[in-house]
Design an enzyme around this catalytic site. Sequence first.
Site, PDB file in Angstrom:
ATOM      1  N   ASP A  32     -20.164   9.333 -14.605  1.00 42.99           N
ATOM      2  CA  ASP A  32     -19.159   9.500 -13.549  1.00 42.99           C
ATOM      3  C   ASP A  32     -19.465  10.802 -12.815  1.00 42.99           C
ATOM      4  OD1 ASP A  32     -16.041   8.187 -13.232  1.00 42.99           O
ATOM      5  OD2 ASP A  32     -16.479  10.064 -12.181  1.00 42.99           O
ATOM      6  N   GLY A  77      -9.346   4.245  -3.458  1.00 52.71           N
ATOM      7  CA  GLY A  77      -7.939   4.512  -3.705  1.00 52.71           C
ATOM      8  C   GLY A  77      -7.112   3.454  -3.031  1.00 52.71           C
ATOM      9  N   SER A 116     -14.184  -6.195  -4.021  1.00 50.96           N
ATOM     10  CA  SER A 116     -12.746  -6.054  -3.768  1.00 50.96           C
ATOM     11  C   SER A 116     -12.232  -7.138  -2.832  1.00 50.96           C
ATOM     12  CB  SER A 116     -12.530  -4.688  -3.107  1.00 50.96           C
ATOM     13  OG  SER A 116     -11.299  -4.637  -2.447  1.00 50.96           O
ATOM     14  N   ALA A 117     -10.936  -7.385  -2.936  1.00 46.65           N
ATOM     15  CA  ALA A 117     -10.271  -8.291  -1.993  1.00 46.65           C
ATOM     16  C   ALA A 117     -10.342  -7.753  -0.565  1.00 46.65           C
ATOM     17  CB  ALA A 117      -8.816  -8.478  -2.404  1.00 46.65           C
ATOM     18  N   CYS A 118     -10.703  -6.479  -0.424  1.00 44.98           N
ATOM     19  CA  CYS A 118     -10.838  -5.894   0.923  1.00 44.98           C
ATOM     20  C   CYS A 118     -12.024  -6.468   1.694  1.00 44.98           C
ATOM     21  CB  CYS A 118     -10.957  -4.374   0.831  1.00 44.98           C
ATOM     22  SG  CYS A 118      -9.410  -3.603   0.362  1.00 44.98           S
ATOM     23  N   TYR A 147     -14.199   0.765   3.740  1.00 52.15           N
ATOM     24  CA  TYR A 147     -14.268   0.350   2.330  1.00 52.15           C
ATOM     25  C   TYR A 147     -14.692  -1.109   2.153  1.00 52.15           C
ATOM     26  CZ  TYR A 147     -12.489  -0.367  -2.460  1.00 52.15           C
ATOM     27  OH  TYR A 147     -12.351  -0.685  -3.784  1.00 52.15           O
ATOM     28  N   LYS A 190      -2.224   3.393  -5.735  1.00 51.20           N
ATOM     29  CA  LYS A 190      -1.876   2.149  -5.064  1.00 51.20           C
ATOM     30  C   LYS A 190      -0.375   1.884  -5.238  1.00 51.20           C
ATOM     31  CE  LYS A 190      -5.645   0.383  -6.904  1.00 51.20           C
ATOM     32  NZ  LYS A 190      -6.418  -0.718  -7.459  1.00 51.20           N
ATOM     33  N   LYS A 198       7.850   6.948  -7.504  1.00 56.35           N
ATOM     34  CA  LYS A 198       8.950   7.309  -6.604  1.00 56.35           C
ATOM     35  C   LYS A 198      10.302   6.959  -7.215  1.00 56.35           C
ATOM     36  CE  LYS A 198       6.244   6.918  -2.343  1.00 56.35           C
ATOM     37  NZ  LYS A 198       6.030   6.211  -1.074  1.00 56.35           N
ATOM     38  N   GLN A 218       5.513  -6.916   3.702  1.00 62.16           N
ATOM     39  CA  GLN A 218       4.106  -7.253   3.481  1.00 62.16           C
ATOM     40  C   GLN A 218       3.919  -7.725   2.035  1.00 62.16           C
ATOM     41  OE1 GLN A 218       5.454  -4.178   3.703  1.00 62.16           O
ATOM     42  NE2 GLN A 218       3.998  -2.549   3.317  1.00 62.16           N
TER      43      GLN A 218
HETATM   44  N1  GKE Z   1      -0.252   3.158  -1.825  1.00 59.76           N
HETATM   45  C1  GKE Z   1       1.017   2.942  -1.441  1.00 59.76           C
HETATM   46  N2  GKE Z   1       1.959   3.889  -1.703  1.00 59.76           N
HETATM   47  N3  GKE Z   1       1.310   1.780  -0.795  1.00 59.76           N
HETATM   48  C2  GKE Z   1       2.585   1.577  -0.451  1.00 59.76           C
HETATM   49  C3  GKE Z   1       3.609   2.501  -0.709  1.00 59.76           C
HETATM   50  C4  GKE Z   1       3.282   3.716  -1.354  1.00 59.76           C
HETATM   51  O1  GKE Z   1       4.117   4.583  -1.613  1.00 59.76           O
HETATM   52  N4  GKE Z   1       4.786   1.988  -0.229  1.00 59.76           N
HETATM   53  C5  GKE Z   1       4.486   0.782   0.301  1.00 59.76           C
HETATM   54  N5  GKE Z   1       3.155   0.539   0.197  1.00 59.76           N
HETATM   55  C6  GKE Z   1       2.470  -0.628   0.748  1.00 59.76           C
HETATM   56  C7  GKE Z   1       1.242  -0.302   1.600  1.00 59.76           C
HETATM   57  O2  GKE Z   1       1.614   0.122   2.887  1.00 59.76           O
HETATM   58  C8  GKE Z   1       0.533  -1.646   1.609  1.00 59.76           C
HETATM   59  O3  GKE Z   1       1.040  -2.455   2.640  1.00 59.76           O
HETATM   60  C9  GKE Z   1       0.903  -2.235   0.237  1.00 59.76           C
HETATM   61  O4  GKE Z   1       1.978  -1.445  -0.282  1.00 59.76           O
HETATM   62  C10 GKE Z   1      -0.232  -2.202  -0.755  1.00 59.76           C
HETATM   63  O5  GKE Z   1      -0.823  -0.941  -0.705  1.00 59.76           O
HETATM   64  P1  GKE Z   1      -1.952  -0.462  -1.757  1.00 59.76           P
HETATM   65  O6  GKE Z   1      -1.557  -0.863  -3.129  1.00 59.76           O
HETATM   66  O7  GKE Z   1      -2.162   1.009  -1.514  1.00 59.76           O
HETATM   67  O8  GKE Z   1      -3.298  -1.167  -1.320  1.00 59.76           O
HETATM   68  P2  GKE Z   1      -3.728  -2.582  -0.689  1.00 59.76           P
HETATM   69  O9  GKE Z   1      -3.312  -3.712  -1.566  1.00 59.76           O
HETATM   70  O10 GKE Z   1      -3.303  -2.660   0.738  1.00 59.76           O
HETATM   71  O11 GKE Z   1      -5.289  -2.391  -0.677  1.00 59.76           O
HETATM   72  C11 GKE Z   1      -6.013  -2.185  -1.857  1.00 59.76           C
HETATM   73  O12 GKE Z   1      -6.593  -3.409  -2.168  1.00 59.76           O
HETATM   74  C12 GKE Z   1      -7.340  -3.438  -3.325  1.00 59.76           C
HETATM   75  C13 GKE Z   1      -7.904  -4.827  -3.468  1.00 59.76           C
HETATM   76  O13 GKE Z   1      -6.895  -5.759  -3.442  1.00 59.76           O
HETATM   77  C14 GKE Z   1      -7.093  -1.166  -1.554  1.00 59.76           C
HETATM   78  O14 GKE Z   1      -6.516   0.077  -1.298  1.00 59.76           O
HETATM   79  C15 GKE Z   1      -8.101  -1.097  -2.626  1.00 59.76           C
HETATM   80  O15 GKE Z   1      -7.668  -0.127  -3.560  1.00 59.76           O
HETATM   81  C16 GKE Z   1      -8.373  -2.319  -3.436  1.00 59.76           C
HETATM   82  O16 GKE Z   1      -9.665  -2.794  -3.186  1.00 59.76           O
END
Ligand code: GKE
Length: 331
Positions: A32, A77, A116-118, A147, A190, A198, A218
């Site tokens: 790492d 992240g 990733s799902a991204c 990403y 995440k 929170k 969402q």
């Molecule tokens: N991180 C975060 N923190 N997200 C929040 C928060 C908060 O306090 N409050 C609401 N959300 C919402 C975000 O705006 C987003 O719409 C949803 O939750 C999920 O955010 P996330 O968990 O940060 O990430 P995503 O699912 O959008 O995306 C992640 O996908 C993964 C694969 O499925 C990526 O960040 C990658 O970490 C990863 O590959």
Amino acid sequence: MSKYLVCGAGGFIGGHLVKRLMDQGNDVVCADIKPTEYWFQYFEENQNYSLDLKEYENCLKVTEGTDFIYNMACNMGGMGFIENNKAECMLSVLINTNLLRACIQNKVSKYFFSSSACVYNGQKQKEIFVPGLKEADAYPAEPEDGYGWEKLFSERMCRHFTEDFGLETRVVRYHNVYGPIGTYDGGREKAPAALCRKIINAKMNNIDTIDVWGDGKQTRSFMYIDDCLDGTEKVFNSSKKEVYNVGSSEQVSINQMIDMIEEIAKVKLKRNFQLDKPKGVRGRSSDNTKIENEINWSPKINLKDGLEKTYKWIFDQIKSGSNTSKYTRSY
Ligand code: GKE
């Protein structure tokens, strides 16, 4: 005894994977970029390297004498991090590239890449409660900027190293993995961990409102770490060379997930929806038809149960005054 190398061993998934491989009696080498004191899980008895895998010489060094490689290493992240650090995320392409080159040089038997799902096409994620994403939905390509492009490109590089050089590779697309011993503060967390944190903070400090990014409508699906490791192992050990989703098909809105965490915390809070914060795609979930049919894997842990374990771990961390942001800064 087979020798495994885990790249990104100091991170969340990498740490859990190292533990599992050790419990199975394997010889494990860990690498790492972070200094070892910042690894989420550190086991003295392993061969541990703190070095930058973006450098080819370092990849050659850690892969020497190993049979199997799990590459969990990347700069990543939650939405807050990947939307604001696109160049950093794309530089992870050097890790995969140089590891693949080193695999050929050192005659490694099998290489795993954590995608990733991204990678999925943004057009298919514009509505809430969309159908689960099938593996074929990654093309035509319109992945998450930064990403997601790196992940999609690196997937293809694995494929071509198999075709051109005969290296056995396995690739899975993770859908938002969560669980204990992971990031819950510092900016890379995440949604599951961030919202647990929170709610815990609000409860402990008698605050009646939490900040929520976006409008809460969402959707996502979230996968508990134990399911993630089971799916990973099954794909790795399978003879199938396809790319698979490793995720959950339990699609929930962020508001529904907050309801679950509030139930666990036995508290009801007001929600301050922050529409200017990073939101990512509108709706996303995993279609597991292909992995169920071809690999016979599906996740076992539902979101409520996984959140309960995660909440408890984060609660204990906060109560004991520990702070994981030191584990999650950039190197
Ligand atoms: N991180 C975060 N923190 N997200 C929040 C928060 C908060 O306090 N409050 C609401 N959300 C919402 C975000 O705006 C987003 O719409 C949803 O939750 C999920 O955010 P996330 O968990 O940060 O990430 P995503 O699912 O959008 O995306 C992640 O996908 C993964 C694969 O499925 C990526 O960040 C990658 O970490 C990863 O590959």
